[in-house]
Design an enzyme around this catalytic site. Structure first.
Site, PDB file in Angstrom:
ATOM      1  N   LYS A 117      40.850  33.729  46.927  1.00  0.00           N
ATOM      2  CA  LYS A 117      39.818  33.805  45.906  1.00  0.00           C
ATOM      3  C   LYS A 117      40.165  32.951  44.695  1.00  0.00           C
ATOM      4  O   LYS A 117      39.322  32.280  44.118  1.00  0.00           O
ATOM      5  CB  LYS A 117      39.670  35.258  45.476  1.00  0.00           C
ATOM      6  CG  LYS A 117      38.244  35.597  45.223  1.00  0.00           C
ATOM      7  CD  LYS A 117      38.039  37.040  44.870  1.00  0.00           C
ATOM      8  CE  LYS A 117      36.710  37.212  44.194  1.00  0.00           C
ATOM      9  NZ  LYS A 117      35.600  36.622  44.928  1.00  0.00           N
TER      10      LYS A 117
ATOM     11  N   LYS B  14      45.863  27.492  51.243  1.00  0.00           N
ATOM     12  CA  LYS B  14      45.714  28.867  51.706  1.00  0.00           C
ATOM     13  C   LYS B  14      44.384  29.444  51.203  1.00  0.00           C
ATOM     14  O   LYS B  14      44.029  29.269  50.036  1.00  0.00           O
ATOM     15  CB  LYS B  14      46.873  29.705  51.146  1.00  0.00           C
ATOM     16  CG  LYS B  14      46.807  31.166  51.517  1.00  0.00           C
ATOM     17  CD  LYS B  14      47.860  31.960  50.741  1.00  0.00           C
ATOM     18  CE  LYS B  14      47.322  33.346  50.519  1.00  0.00           C
ATOM     19  NZ  LYS B  14      48.010  34.478  50.813  1.00  0.00           N
TER      20      LYS B  14
ATOM     21  N   LYS C 103      50.423  34.592  39.515  1.00  0.00           N
ATOM     22  CA  LYS C 103      49.132  35.050  38.999  1.00  0.00           C
ATOM     23  C   LYS C 103      48.886  34.529  37.590  1.00  0.00           C
ATOM     24  O   LYS C 103      47.767  34.148  37.248  1.00  0.00           O
ATOM     25  CB  LYS C 103      49.061  36.576  39.033  1.00  0.00           C
ATOM     26  CG  LYS C 103      48.848  37.098  40.450  1.00  0.00           C
ATOM     27  CD  LYS C 103      48.886  38.598  40.504  1.00  0.00           C
ATOM     28  CE  LYS C 103      48.674  39.073  41.933  1.00  0.00           C
ATOM     29  NZ  LYS C 103      48.936  40.512  42.076  1.00  0.00           N
TER      30      LYS C 103
END
Ligand code: TRP
Length: 321
Positions: free
Chosen positions: A193, A190, A110
């Site tokens: 978002k 993949k 992240k």
């Protein structure tokens, strides 16, 4: 058997969310005591605009109900309506070695995608463990990317039980959806978002949906030449929506040549549009029925809080509170 899963309200759900989490969760409603929640505490790690967070929660609630979540069968609530889960997070954090969290790849991943590295983001997997353990969950259906968090949950529960008493916390079993492990986005990575390559399940208009599908990356094989269906993202997505027979028709046509990719994209577009049409219709009704939607979450929170209270009492007593 208690089945539990959570989903982050991080914007409109896309096809990856739908097949990875929503659809299997909805199917499992009939298999056991299903507990599903909207993970807004988790979303706070990346959504910092309060209005946005509230809208995302509302939208996702409606989307879930539109897709077939049945509040008569499932307990469905907003995570922050049962704040006891944050207390359990703290208690668990005191049996969790730092190294266990440091090994979690989602944190590094992240950060690499630009989310700010807060303590909340670091502790994210532990809040997830508390989500699961506070309801004595037996089965947790999740996508492949959540496998490590489930392993951590089991390890933490075991550590807690080792310290305070066997059988205090139920050790949950992950149920990883292998078949739909990798749903490609428009660029073949993949669908996610954070890669900006998603097809939403409820695109604003048909035109927008079609435009997106036309953007799916292909090679530049000429129209008349035979094409290889095995690596095509169009075929991979089509498989999610079409019958085996229909997929075979498309694959045979690829191999035969004579059609351009635009033709197959049109077929895929129609399949996606038709698949979500009845849900879209339900969605439009729900959007207007605020009282119903609020009532569902309220009732869900009440039921969830009852169970959470039972486990929290057990845990507090065990640790000496
Ligand atoms: N981390 C999960 C995801 O991003 C969402 C989640 C939060 C979750 N708490 C959970 C999933 C508990 C399963 C169980 O998909």
């Amino acid at each position: 058997m208690r089945i539990l899963s959570g989903i982050q309200p991080s914007g409109r759900p896309h096809i990856g969310n739908y097949f990875g989490m929503m659809k299997p969760a909805i199917a499992l409603q009939d298999e056991g005591d299903a507990f599903y929640f909207i993970a807004d505490y988790h979303a706070l790690t990346s959504t910092h605009d309060p209005t946005q967070l509230q809208e995302n929660v509302r939208d996702l609630t409606i989307d879930f109900l539109a897709c077939g979540l049945d509040p008569q069968k499932s307990t469905f609530w907003r995570q922050s309506d049962v704040p006891a889960v944050t207390e359990l997070t703290w208690i668990l954090s005191c049996v969790t070695p730092m190294g266990m969290l440091e090994r979690c790849v989602s944190y590094k991943d992240k950060i690499a995608h630009g989310i700010s590295p807060s303590h909340g983001l670091f502790a994210y997997p532990l809040l997830q463990a508390a989500d699961i353990l506070i309801f004595d969950s037996n089965v947790v259906p999740v996508g492949r990317d959540q496998k490590q968090h489930l392993e951590l949950t089991r390890d933490v529960a075991q550590k807690f039980n080792d310290r305070y008493g066997e059988d205090l916390l139920v050790i949950p079993e992950p149920r990883i959806r292998e078949a739909t492990s990798m749903i490609p986005g428009l660029d073949g990575q993949k669908m996610s978002k954070s890669y900006d390559n998603t097809i939403d399940i409820f695109e604003e208009t048909e035109k927008k949906l079609r435009k997106k599908i036309m953007k799916i990356v292909t090679d530049s094989t000429p129209v008349d030449d035979p094409k290889d269906p095995t690596d095509s993202y169009i075929v991979q997505l089509y498989k999610l929506f079409a019958s085996e027979g229909a997929v075979k028709v498309m694959e045979d046509s690829f191999r035969a040549g004579g059609e351009g990719y635009g033709y197959y994209k049109q077929t895929l577009f129609e399949a996606i549009r038709d698949h979500f049409a009845p849900m879209q219709e339900r969605r439009e009704k729900l959007v207007k029925d605020t009282a119903y939607v609020d009532g569902v979450l309220e009732e869900g929170a009440k039921r969830a809080a009852e169970k959470a209270c039972e486990v929290t009492d057990r845990v507090r007593a065990a640790v000496g509170m």
